[in-house]
Design a protein around this motif. Structure first.
Motif, mmCIF file in Angstrom:
data_model
loop_
_atom_site.group_PDB
_atom_site.id
_atom_site.type_symbol
_atom_site.label_atom_id
_atom_site.label_comp_id
_atom_site.label_asym_id
_atom_site.label_seq_id
_atom_site.Cartn_x
_atom_site.Cartn_y
_atom_site.Cartn_z
ATOM 1 N N ASP A 58 0.856 -1.181 0.000
ATOM 2 C CA ASP A 58 0.000 0.000 0.000
ATOM 3 C C ASP A 58 0.900 1.243 0.000
ATOM 4 O OD1 ASP A 58 -2.975 0.925 0.688
ATOM 5 O OD2 ASP A 58 -1.608 2.160 1.878
ATOM 6 N N PRO A 59 0.412 2.372 -0.500
ATOM 7 C CA PRO A 59 1.250 3.580 -0.446
ATOM 8 C C PRO A 59 1.699 3.948 0.969
ATOM 9 C CG PRO A 59 -0.613 3.933 -1.914
ATOM 10 C CD PRO A 59 -0.837 2.600 -1.248
ATOM 11 N N SER A 60 0.906 3.561 1.980
ATOM 12 C CA SER A 60 1.257 3.883 3.367
ATOM 13 C C SER A 60 1.950 2.745 4.101
ATOM 14 C CB SER A 60 -0.007 4.289 4.148
ATOM 15 O OG SER A 60 -0.584 5.448 3.588
ATOM 16 N N SER A 61 2.204 1.633 3.417
ATOM 17 C CA SER A 61 2.944 0.529 4.041
ATOM 18 C C SER A 61 4.369 0.971 4.354
ATOM 19 C CB SER A 61 2.985 -0.685 3.114
ATOM 20 O OG SER A 61 1.710 -1.189 2.834
ATOM 21 N N ILE A 62 4.965 0.324 5.348
ATOM 22 C CA ILE A 62 6.365 0.593 5.695
ATOM 23 C C ILE A 62 7.190 -0.658 5.404
ATOM 24 C CG2 ILE A 62 7.956 1.008 7.618
ATOM 25 C CD1 ILE A 62 5.851 2.832 8.829
#
Length: 303
Positions: A130-134
């Protein structure tokens, strides 16, 4: 003669009708991608929250790769890391099964795949996030506390008996020894090198960042991870699998046995019809420390 031709013309329709009566999971024309969730701190164990270990998920992985008519196996990963040994063993088992069954592995990162969690993600032939995954944190960390001044103030005398010059290395109740720290750092560098080699072997030429950026222990959000080659694409499990295998793709979640079945298989979990959760009540202080350490690992990534 015309009646025979009519009967033959209706045969395909009859076959199609019979197919519709067969459950989708048993039909060859319906693609199947089993899903395995790998979530939590790796190797950390408390009575009520066991961490990810190879022993705990080996059967689940085997069931996933043995799924009839499977086109691939999907891993859904949400882990901040933990034991480097368990991380690598899980990685190796996934790759062994993928080779044996000749199935591609697709890894989907949820909140975080960092440190050992990213090591497991590398078992995927492709990594989605996801774009907000780390992602990232390719490094090794160790920590402790120093209580030697505290025990002096409260009047506690430390008595420690060992056989072996370095058996008490890094004891938190003794003053820090520079030689012990040097030995620890040498060990960390060795483990770090193994981690780096695994990432390079898995990602290969897809890695786009410089080594002094990728392997410093730093971590990044999804878009940056893709640009660095740590992941392949931005994408979620449902959309990606439908795009690749069609709208009718089946995605059964392969979960560990629990409850009565787990007991019958000799893998009864705490609380599943037993008092196993209380068997180690004398170790509750250690369990509390373990829980706090687990919380600290997640908190490092903002969770």
């Amino acid at each position: 003669m015309s009646e025979q031709i009519s009967d033959r013309a209706g045969l395909p329709n009859l076959i199609d009708g019979v197919k519709q009566l067969i459950p989708a999971k048993f039909r060859r024309d319906v693609p199947v991608v089993p899903v395995v969730r790998l979530s939590g701190v790796i190797g950390a164990v408390t009575p009520l929250r066991p961490g990810l270990t190879l022993a705990g998920i080996a059967k689940t992985l085997e069931r996933a790769f043995a799924t009839r008519h499977a086109k691939a196996v999907a891993l859904v990963i949400n882990s901040p890391g933990g034991s480097p040994v368990q991380s690598r063993q899980i990685y190796l088992r996934i790759r062994q099964l993928a080779a044996e069954k000749k199935l591609p592995v697709l890894a989907f990162v949820e909140d975080v795949a960092a440190s050992g969690g990213y090591m497991i993600a590398c078992a995927g032939d492709e990594i989605f996030c996801d774009p907000s995954s780390i992602l990232g944190s390719i490094g090794v960390v160790g920590g402790s506390f120093g209580f030697q001044d505290l025990i002096k103030r409260i009047g506690v005398e430390r008595r420690l008996y060992t056989a072996g010059e370095h058996k008490a290395m890094l004891d938190p109740f003794l003053p820090e020894d520079p030689d012990d720290v040097a030995r620890l750092k040498a060990l960390q560098r060795e483990i770090h090198a193994i981690f780096i080699a695994l990432v390079k072997g898995s990602r290969g030429e897809r890695l786009k960042g410089a080594e002094d950026v990728l392997f410093t222990g730093e971590y990044w959000a999804g878009e940056k991870s893709v640009s660095l080659g740590l992941a392949d694409k931005i994408g979620d499990l449902r959309s990606t699998l439908r795009e690749r295998y069609g709208e009718k793709v089946l995605t059964p979640v392969i979960a560990p046995a629990s409850g009565m079945l787990a007991g019958l298989l000799g893998r009864r979990s705490p609380g599943a019809g037993s008092l196993a959760a209380f068997d180690g009540i004398g170790g509750l202080p250690d369990d509390l420390i373990s829980a706090l350490e687990t919380r600290a690992i997640w908190a490092k990534f903002g969770f």
